[in-house]
Design a protein around this motif. Structure first.
Motif, PDB file in Angstrom:
ATOM      1  N   GLY A 193       0.801  -1.212   0.000  1.00 59.00           N
ATOM      2  CA  GLY A 193       0.000   0.000   0.000  1.00 59.00           C
ATOM      3  C   GLY A 193       0.837   1.266   0.000  1.00 59.00           C
ATOM      4  N   GLN A 194       1.898   1.279   0.799  1.00 58.64           N
ATOM      5  CA  GLN A 194       2.785   2.444   0.873  1.00 58.64           C
ATOM      6  C   GLN A 194       4.136   2.073   0.263  1.00 58.64           C
ATOM      7  N   LEU A 195       4.833   3.079  -0.261  1.00 54.45           N
ATOM      8  CA  LEU A 195       6.142   2.837  -0.875  1.00 54.45           C
ATOM      9  C   LEU A 195       7.123   2.444   0.237  1.00 54.45           C
ATOM     10  N   SER A 196       7.549   1.184   0.218  1.00 55.33           N
ATOM     11  CA  SER A 196       8.399   0.662   1.283  1.00 55.33           C
ATOM     12  C   SER A 196       9.875   0.863   0.953  1.00 55.33           C
ATOM     13  N   VAL A 197      10.725   0.501   1.908  1.00 59.51           N
ATOM     14  CA  VAL A 197      12.178   0.568   1.677  1.00 59.51           C
ATOM     15  C   VAL A 197      12.562  -0.364   0.541  1.00 59.51           C
ATOM     16  N   ASP A 198      11.965  -1.554   0.508  1.00 54.72           N
ATOM     17  CA  ASP A 198      12.250  -2.497  -0.580  1.00 54.72           C
ATOM     18  C   ASP A 198      11.822  -1.928  -1.926  1.00 54.72           C
ATOM     19  N   ASP A 199      10.658  -1.258  -1.949  1.00 53.22           N
ATOM     20  CA  ASP A 199      10.194  -0.628  -3.191  1.00 53.22           C
ATOM     21  C   ASP A 199      11.207   0.410  -3.672  1.00 53.22           C
ATOM     22  N   GLU A 200      11.704   1.217  -2.742  1.00 53.92           N
ATOM     23  CA  GLU A 200      12.688   2.248  -3.114  1.00 53.92           C
ATOM     24  C   GLU A 200      13.965   1.609  -3.647  1.00 53.92           C
ATOM     25  N   ASP A 201      14.424   0.547  -3.000  1.00 50.60           N
ATOM     26  CA  ASP A 201      15.625  -0.152  -3.471  1.00 50.60           C
ATOM     27  C   ASP A 201      15.407  -0.738  -4.859  1.00 50.60           C
ATOM     28  N   ASN A 202      14.239  -1.333  -5.082  1.00 48.67           N
ATOM     29  CA  ASN A 202      13.940  -1.919  -6.391  1.00 48.67           C
ATOM     30  C   ASN A 202      13.844  -0.850  -7.475  1.00 48.67           C
ATOM     31  N   PHE A 203      13.277   0.300  -7.117  1.00 48.48           N
ATOM     32  CA  PHE A 203      13.174   1.389  -8.092  1.00 48.48           C
ATOM     33  C   PHE A 203      14.561   1.924  -8.444  1.00 48.48           C
ATOM     34  N   ARG A 204      15.425   2.068  -7.452  1.00 43.95           N
ATOM     35  CA  ARG A 204      16.800   2.530  -7.727  1.00 43.95           C
ATOM     36  C   ARG A 204      17.543   1.525  -8.606  1.00 43.95           C
ATOM     37  N   TYR A 205      17.323   0.241  -8.374  1.00 46.41           N
ATOM     38  CA  TYR A 205      17.965  -0.783  -9.200  1.00 46.41           C
ATOM     39  C   TYR A 205      17.456  -0.703 -10.649  1.00 46.41           C
ATOM     40  N   PHE A 206      16.141  -0.494 -10.794  1.00 42.76           N
ATOM     41  CA  PHE A 206      15.556  -0.313 -12.122  1.00 42.76           C
ATOM     42  C   PHE A 206      16.212   0.866 -12.843  1.00 42.76           C
ATOM     43  N   LEU A 207      16.364   1.984 -12.149  1.00 44.67           N
ATOM     44  CA  LEU A 207      16.973   3.165 -12.748  1.00 44.67           C
ATOM     45  C   LEU A 207      18.411   2.883 -13.178  1.00 44.67           C
ATOM     46  N   ALA A 208      19.151   2.173 -12.355  1.00 47.56           N
ATOM     47  CA  ALA A 208      20.548   1.858 -12.686  1.00 47.56           C
ATOM     48  C   ALA A 208      20.632   1.015 -13.951  1.00 47.56           C
ATOM     49  N   GLN A 209      19.720   0.044 -14.105  1.00 49.64           N
ATOM     50  CA  GLN A 209      19.713  -0.800 -15.293  1.00 49.64           C
ATOM     51  C   GLN A 209      19.307  -0.015 -16.543  1.00 49.64           C
ATOM     52  N   MET A 210      18.429   0.943 -16.391  1.00 48.12           N
ATOM     53  CA  MET A 210      18.012   1.764 -17.535  1.00 48.12           C
ATOM     54  C   MET A 210      19.177   2.559 -18.105  1.00 48.12           C
ATOM     55  N   GLY A 211      20.164   2.813 -17.289  1.00 44.87           N
ATOM     56  CA  GLY A 211      21.331   3.542 -17.759  1.00 44.87           C
ATOM     57  C   GLY A 211      22.241   2.742 -18.664  1.00 44.87           C
ATOM     58  N   HIS A 212      21.958   1.448 -18.862  1.00 54.03           N
ATOM     59  CA  HIS A 212      22.803   0.609 -19.709  1.00 54.03           C
ATOM     60  C   HIS A 212      22.458   0.699 -21.188  1.00 54.03           C
ATOM     61  N   PHE A 213      21.269   1.212 -21.503  1.00 50.83           N
ATOM     62  CA  PHE A 213      20.838   1.244 -22.908  1.00 50.83           C
ATOM     63  C   PHE A 213      21.513   2.386 -23.648  1.00 50.83           C
ATOM     64  N   THR A 214      22.087   2.058 -24.793  1.00 49.68           N
ATOM     65  CA  THR A 214      22.778   3.078 -25.592  1.00 49.68           C
ATOM     66  C   THR A 214      22.017   3.448 -26.863  1.00 49.68           C
ATOM     67  N   CYS A 215      21.038   2.627 -27.252  1.00 49.16           N
ATOM     68  CA  CYS A 215      20.327   2.852 -28.514  1.00 49.16           C
ATOM     69  C   CYS A 215      18.860   3.202 -28.303  1.00 49.16           C
ATOM     70  N   LEU A 216      18.417   3.354 -27.064  1.00 48.88           N
ATOM     71  CA  LEU A 216      16.999   3.561 -26.779  1.00 48.88           C
ATOM     72  C   LEU A 216      16.511   4.888 -27.344  1.00 48.88           C
ATOM     73  N   ARG A 217      15.424   4.822 -28.143  1.00 54.95           N
ATOM     74  CA  ARG A 217      14.840   6.022 -28.740  1.00 54.95           C
ATOM     75  C   ARG A 217      13.384   6.224 -28.329  1.00 54.95           C
ATOM     76  N   GLU A 218      12.738   5.141 -27.883  1.00 55.18           N
ATOM     77  CA  GLU A 218      11.339   5.241 -27.465  1.00 55.18           C
ATOM     78  C   GLU A 218      11.171   4.596 -26.100  1.00 55.18           C
ATOM     79  N   LEU A 219      10.482   5.295 -25.206  1.00 55.99           N
ATOM     80  CA  LEU A 219      10.189   4.777 -23.877  1.00 55.99           C
ATOM     81  C   LEU A 219       8.732   5.071 -23.556  1.00 55.99           C
ATOM     82  N   SER A 220       7.998   4.020 -23.161  1.00 52.45           N
ATOM     83  CA  SER A 220       6.600   4.167 -22.791  1.00 52.45           C
ATOM     84  C   SER A 220       6.416   3.619 -21.380  1.00 52.45           C
TER      85      SER A 220
END
Length: 493
Positions: A263-290
């Protein structure tokens, strides 16, 4: 109009047995046109034999089924015929059963025999199809079954080497098709028939099944990935994104309905979101994001700051964007490269209006497609936005469905949009004047569900048509038909 060569080719194919016998005698330069005509006319016996005896290393639907000098019909813009598609797949099977040693004895020179069958780019707009056509799901199933069958049954006589063949396809997978697509991909590993995926659409799959599919796909080929109908929590997303990140050539990524796991954004949720952001930084050819209907309110800066290169298509529908999200986007390098922008479902009527106008100003030079469905834009907000909106000189599509606009507001929009020479489609709402007893401001749900006065709306349509004629803009489509118009493909813009 058709050329004499086209008409002659169509005549040759009238008698299919004779046409098949004549193939070894015909110049190989005629084969591309023969394929297009056979595919168009559903002359399946010839189509099967064309694939079986194709004299070039590549057979590409995108090259062969487009408008050409001999025929203006672009078959890629139509649903493919099921008969023609099945004939191609049967021809593929026959090709697999032709050993390398036998191929060299055929009347046609086979030193350039088929090595790559590229079936990508077929139309599948998601609407109900004619029973005589083949959807992407059907095509996926047929190709996967071919991979399974050839591996289980063998494709060549003992001691004879089969001709290796690569099949490139756009694949759509649901829970119903997951099992045989998984087996098809597994069977293609180390097989003479190798299945490669360019675009992947995965719908309503559990996280574990999605990961299994991603592990089986070749990382060098995949360009587009759509996981937008999988309702992922942040925990599942953090697992999946690690596998997505290995596709370094990925140009388009769609991830919708990303939500917190509690229901509420937990510490685990924040950690998972930060991990998601870090992985998004690996794309070099991305032109479209939805990222429609996802947890991005007040967090857009975190997402966009991780990306290595500017986006040209950004879809943020129903993300509850805040004014600071829009201000940040307007200041980034993404804004000045955007060709497609979708902000549907975000309330732009209050404090978000000014930052939205700043974003439009930043994107004005490049923007081709703008979707603003259900953004609570009434006449006042629209009129205030028109000066910057009309600076988008290259705009081809404007979506305003589900906004509380009046007939007067639509008139002003039509008159001002005359300056936008490239504009071809405007999807507008039913004017509030055509409803009875609307609350004000009307919620989007009321505008979408309430009945309208058909007689009043017919008069509005007639007036808009006359205004278009008077301004020399009769070629511009003004419509309330939103079906099939929300999914404009960025890569076709």
């Amino acid at each position: 109009m058709h050329t004499l060569v086209f008409l002659s080719t169509r005549q040759v194919l009238q008698c299919q047995p004779a046409a098949c016998q004549a193939l070894p005698l015909l110049p190989r330069e005629l084969f591309p046109l023969l394929f297009k005509v056979a595919f168009m006319e559903k002359t399946t016996v010839v189509l099967h034999e064309l694939v079986h005896t194709w004299p070039f290393p590549l057979l590409s639907f995108q090259q062969l089924l487009q408008e050409c000098a001999h025929c203006s019909r672009a078959l890629l813009q139509e649903r493919p015929s099921a008969e023609s598609m099945q004939a191609v797949i049967l021809g593929l099977t026959a090709q697999l059963h032709t050993p390398e040693t036998e191929a060299g004895t055929q009347p046609l020179c086979r030193k350039h025999a088929l090595r790559v069958l590229d079936m990508t780019g077929l139309l599948d707009d998601g609407v109900e199809q004619d029973p005589g056509t083949m959807s992407m799901w059907d095509c996926t199933a047929a190709v996967a079954r071919t991979c399974i069958t050839q591996q289980q049954g063998g494709i060549a006589e003992p001691g004879l080497a089969p001709v290796p063949l690569e099949v490139r396809a756009d694949l759509q997978v649901t829970q119903a098709s997951y099992a045989f697509l998984r087996e098809g991909l597994r069977n293609s590993v180390g097989s003479p028939l190798r299945l490669y995926c360019r675009d992947l659409w995965a719908e309503d799959l559990p996280m574990r099944d999605t990961v299994t599919l991603l592990q089986l796909l070749d990382a060098s080929c995949l360009c587009r990935m759509d996981l937008s109908f999988n309702n992922l929590g942040l925990r599942d997303l953090s697992v999946i994104i690690a596998h997505v990140a290995r596709f370094q050539h990925l140009a388009s990524l769609r991830l919708h309905y990303i939500h917190r796991d509690s229901g509420q954004l937990s510490v685990d949720d924040e950690d998972n979101f930060r991990y998601f952001l870090a992985q998004m930084g690996h794309f070099t050819c991305l032109r479209e994001l939805s990222m429609g209907s996802s947890l991005l309110s007040g967090r857009l800066d975190q997402l966009l700051s991780t990306l290595q290169s500017p986006l040209e298509s950004l879809e943020l529908a129903f993300c509850a964007l805040l004014p600071e999200d829009l201000r940040f986007l307007a200041r980034t390098s993404h804004a000045v490269h955007l060709k497609k922008l979708d902000l549907s479902g975000n309330d732009l009527s209050g404090s978000q209006l000014e930052p939205f106008q700043g974003l439009l100003q930043a994107a004005a030079a490049t923007l081709l497609h703008l979707e603003l469905t259900e953004c609570q834009l009434a006449d006042t907000q629209l009129l205030a936005t028109l000066p910057v909106l009309t600076r988008c000189a290259s705009l081809r599509y404007l979506g305003l469905y589900g906004n509380p606009l009046s007939v007067a507001g639509l008139r002003e929009l039509l008159r001002d949009s005359v300056a936008q020479a490239e504009l071809r489609t405007v999807v507008h709402p039913f004017p509030v004047d055509c409803y009875e007893g609307l609350p004000w401001p009307p919620p989007a749900s009321v505008l979408l569900e309430a009945s309208i006065n058909e007689e009043k709306f017919a008069r509005v349509e007639a007036e808009l048509h006359q205004l278009l004629l008077a301004s020399g803009r009769a070629h511009v489509l003004w419509t309330t038909d939103i079906i099939g118009r929300l999914a404009a493909d960025y890569f076709s813009l």
